[in-house]
Write a protein that holds these residues in place. Sequence first.
Motif, PDB file in Angstrom:
ATOM      1  N   ALA A 698       0.839  -1.199   0.000  1.00 23.96           N
ATOM      2  CA  ALA A 698       0.000   0.000   0.000  1.00 23.96           C
ATOM      3  C   ALA A 698       0.876   1.252   0.000  1.00 23.96           C
ATOM      4  CB  ALA A 698      -0.916   0.002   1.220  1.00 23.96           C
ATOM      5  N   SER A 699       0.315   2.344  -0.501  1.00 21.52           N
ATOM      6  CA  SER A 699       1.020   3.624  -0.433  1.00 21.52           C
ATOM      7  C   SER A 699       1.016   4.124   1.016  1.00 21.52           C
ATOM      8  CB  SER A 699       0.339   4.656  -1.327  1.00 21.52           C
ATOM      9  OG  SER A 699      -0.946   4.979  -0.802  1.00 21.52           O
ATOM     10  N   VAL A 700       1.892   5.071   1.308  1.00 20.55           N
ATOM     11  CA  VAL A 700       1.969   5.606   2.670  1.00 20.55           C
ATOM     12  C   VAL A 700       0.649   6.256   3.059  1.00 20.55           C
ATOM     13  CG1 VAL A 700       3.133   7.261   4.185  1.00 20.55           C
ATOM     14  CG2 VAL A 700       4.460   5.954   2.524  1.00 20.55           C
ATOM     15  N   GLN A 701       0.043   7.012   2.122  1.00 21.26           N
ATOM     16  CA  GLN A 701      -1.224   7.677   2.432  1.00 21.26           C
ATOM     17  C   GLN A 701      -2.327   6.659   2.691  1.00 21.26           C
ATOM     18  OE1 GLN A 701      -2.776  10.289  -0.574  1.00 21.26           O
ATOM     19  NE2 GLN A 701      -4.351  11.142   0.760  1.00 21.26           N
ATOM     20  N   SER A 702      -2.368   5.635   1.866  1.00 20.34           N
ATOM     21  CA  SER A 702      -3.403   4.603   2.038  1.00 20.34           C
ATOM     22  C   SER A 702      -3.200   3.856   3.352  1.00 20.34           C
ATOM     23  CB  SER A 702      -3.363   3.626   0.864  1.00 20.34           C
ATOM     24  OG  SER A 702      -4.279   2.567   1.073  1.00 20.34           O
ATOM     25  N   ALA A 703      -1.940   3.528   3.660  1.00 22.13           N
ATOM     26  CA  ALA A 703      -1.651   2.823   4.904  1.00 22.13           C
ATOM     27  C   ALA A 703      -2.013   3.683   6.109  1.00 22.13           C
ATOM     28  CB  ALA A 703      -0.168   2.446   4.956  1.00 22.13           C
ATOM     29  N   TYR A 704      -1.737   4.981   5.998  1.00 22.44           N
ATOM     30  CA  TYR A 704      -2.054   5.881   7.116  1.00 22.44           C
ATOM     31  C   TYR A 704      -3.567   6.048   7.261  1.00 22.44           C
ATOM     32  CZ  TYR A 704      -2.045   9.956  10.170  1.00 22.44           C
ATOM     33  OH  TYR A 704      -2.277  10.816  11.217  1.00 22.44           O
ATOM     34  N   PHE A 705      -4.263   6.112   6.133  1.00 20.51           N
ATOM     35  CA  PHE A 705      -5.724   6.206   6.194  1.00 20.51           C
ATOM     36  C   PHE A 705      -6.318   4.982   6.903  1.00 20.51           C
ATOM     37  CE2 PHE A 705      -9.829   5.133   4.093  1.00 20.51           C
ATOM     38  CZ  PHE A 705     -10.585   6.176   4.606  1.00 20.51           C
ATOM     39  N   ASP A 706      -5.820   3.805   6.571  1.00 17.69           N
ATOM     40  CA  ASP A 706      -6.300   2.585   7.241  1.00 17.69           C
ATOM     41  C   ASP A 706      -5.953   2.597   8.726  1.00 17.69           C
ATOM     42  OD1 ASP A 706      -7.379   1.609   4.918  1.00 17.69           O
ATOM     43  OD2 ASP A 706      -5.611   0.421   4.374  1.00 17.69           O
ATOM     44  N   ALA A 707      -4.751   3.125   9.054  1.00 15.34           N
ATOM     45  CA  ALA A 707      -4.347   3.198  10.468  1.00 15.34           C
ATOM     46  C   ALA A 707      -5.257   4.139  11.241  1.00 15.34           C
ATOM     47  CB  ALA A 707      -2.894   3.653  10.564  1.00 15.34           C
TER      48      ALA A 707
END
Length: 771
Positions: A698-707
């Motif tokens: 996943a991209s950093v933004q996508s991973a952060y959104f999920d977090a």
Amino acid sequence: MNLNSLLNIVEATLFRRRLVVLVIFALTSIFLLFQASQIKLDAAFTKHIPLNHSYMKTYLKHQANFGGANNVLISVCDSSGDIFNPEFFTALKGVHDKLFFIPGVDRIQVKSLFSPSTRFVEIVEDGFAGGPVIPANFQPDEAGLAIVKGNIEKAGIVGSIVADDYSCSMVKTSLMEIDPNTGKKLDSIVLAEQLENEIRAEFEQGNISVHIIGFTKMVGDVANGAKGVVTFFAIAIAITTLMVFWFCRSLALTVLPISCSLIAVIWQLGMLSTLGFGLDPMSILVPFLVFAIGVSHGVQMINSVAKIVKNGKTSKEAAQLSFRLLLVPGGIALLSDTVGFMTLLSIDIGIIRELAITASLGVAMIILTNLVLLPLLISYLSIDSKTSKQTNNQPASDKVWRLMSAVATRQFAVVILAITALLYAVGLYYAQNMKIGELHAGAPSLHETSRYNQDTFLITDKYAISVDYMSVIVETTADACTYYDQMDIIDRFQWRMENIAGVQSAVSLASIAKIVNAGYNEGNPKWRVLSRNQQTLVQSIARVPSSSGLLNSDCSVMPVILFLEDHKAETINRVVDAAKQVASELENDTLAFKLASGPVGVMAATNEAVEAAQIPMMLYVYGAVIALCLLSFRSLRATIAVVLPLYVVSTLAQWLMTELNIGLTVSTLPVIALGVGIGVDYGIYILSTMSVKLRHGASVQSAYFDALKERGSAVLITGITLAIGVSTWFFSDLKFQVDMGILLTFMFLVNMIAAVLVLPAIAAFLWPQRK
């Protein structure tokens, strides 16, 4: 065996035998609750000083001859402004006698107008005449009081034993370390209560007022103020309960994490009692921090359970899966807290070491109560989808998380990191001005308006000598006081120190010998010198007894007592540096100046110990956090993303201390370590979710959104709840609790903000860009 296999075994064992495990928890809780009920407040003077410091070795070595720094000063005052009346002298005699017979008081050191050692000397035709200031046949009538007044003036004790304006008189003593009645360590809190009940309450009446200061009395007042901590604890529990309920909208899911956190506190206190420790008034705030950390991890657990239930799982399945998901990141976070707190053991001050043990035990208990007991209890609940839906819709929607996730893109991350760098640079610049030691007059643990500090200000104002004094011990050969060369060195040292800014006055055997020598020569000031003739010099010091505190029995040790204007850090540093410089110039093979005894000597040693420990402590704290993050994430990038925001916040906290005029002391030094330990939790929880997504491409933004969807609401609610809880400390009767409340509120909030803004911004540049 890999980590997953171990987790499978632990998970299966605990949940298959839930009832057995819960019975073990219940029995343990009952036992430790009983043990916790036996814990007592435990305060000792020696716990607050660095016993292995060179100053304190000198202090302890000569304590028997010259008394210690653990003194009690009682000023008895007459509101009419004149002590020469029967009522006053009756009260003064009563205070003297009461103090003399209190267990733990060093009776040899008790000194007042009624002490046999308080004597006057006058010059008469045949030489000298003298006797006790208050004669054996004293009657408090007009004639008797007139004689005593004359003797006081002849004795030269105006400003020391008697106030400058004759409105007060002093009774003072040193305290022993051991209670002679019990053979145990002297209980400072009990003795403080005796001073209050048996002296102040009994003799303060009519025109007579009693003013008591000293370490023991200060600790007693802190202990009384610490009782208010229970009220603040209750308020914090109420606020936390409301916030958690607002977050989850379930009474059961609110009660369980609060209860498990309280059980952690009970286990902590019970373990302390079992291990033979008491609870010092200065570390009585630690149980609240344990409760706060417990709630932080409890909220993460109920947040995870509710989200899993929403996906159609049963309560037991959700609890089991949440246990598995959170055991590693939660365990690593709590282990980081524990190891971080244990680094405080490196500081050679008893109270800080006890605080380290107390905090470490408490956090270790949370691993069991909030990561094991809590999911087991949740597994018995029946959580409906309505509850889980409400939990997941509060406090923010996916739209807000999507908006916040933009900070994990490089175009926004550049701005965040630029602002962070600017704040860090400014914070680092101003943090250089942070002072080591106390920055305020009076007892810094208490407000200036407190009775103790008002008593301190009155005594400082009424008497010529300061209550802040430091003794520089002169160690030389036997009978050195009979040799001019040795006495001249002491005299020159005293003269040079008297001319240092911050030194109010000084006294030594040499200065007294000069006064006596003038007395033998009709009081002519031209003869106020040290005689080079040995017989004359012996004659000058012969009338000074060892009980005066100016020499020991064979005259091989003589203190130079420096009375300081205050005990502010800059004053102490200036005087200590000057004393070291002058001593290095004057001492020789047979005479050495040793720092330092007296209250200011203790403060100087403590300040130096705190200053020496500051950087190593931070290195140990961050070293432990870095090692555990590397072990947990197996990634240097992840470790940098977690630790860097923590370091920036620590620097900003030091800037805040400088701006608020809060010195780095025994009370505030541990707060930095505590703040780092608690602050790391936010980052670990967020990055643990991000790292899983990043490993799957996943991209950093996508991973952060999920977090954020997984952990964001819990992190935000935890940070705000903890900050609100400690902000109630602003209204405490204890000044050090107010200072700790300010610093912890700042660190709770800013660490949370750093975790949700700075951490993803750093991650945006550490991980490659993916769409």
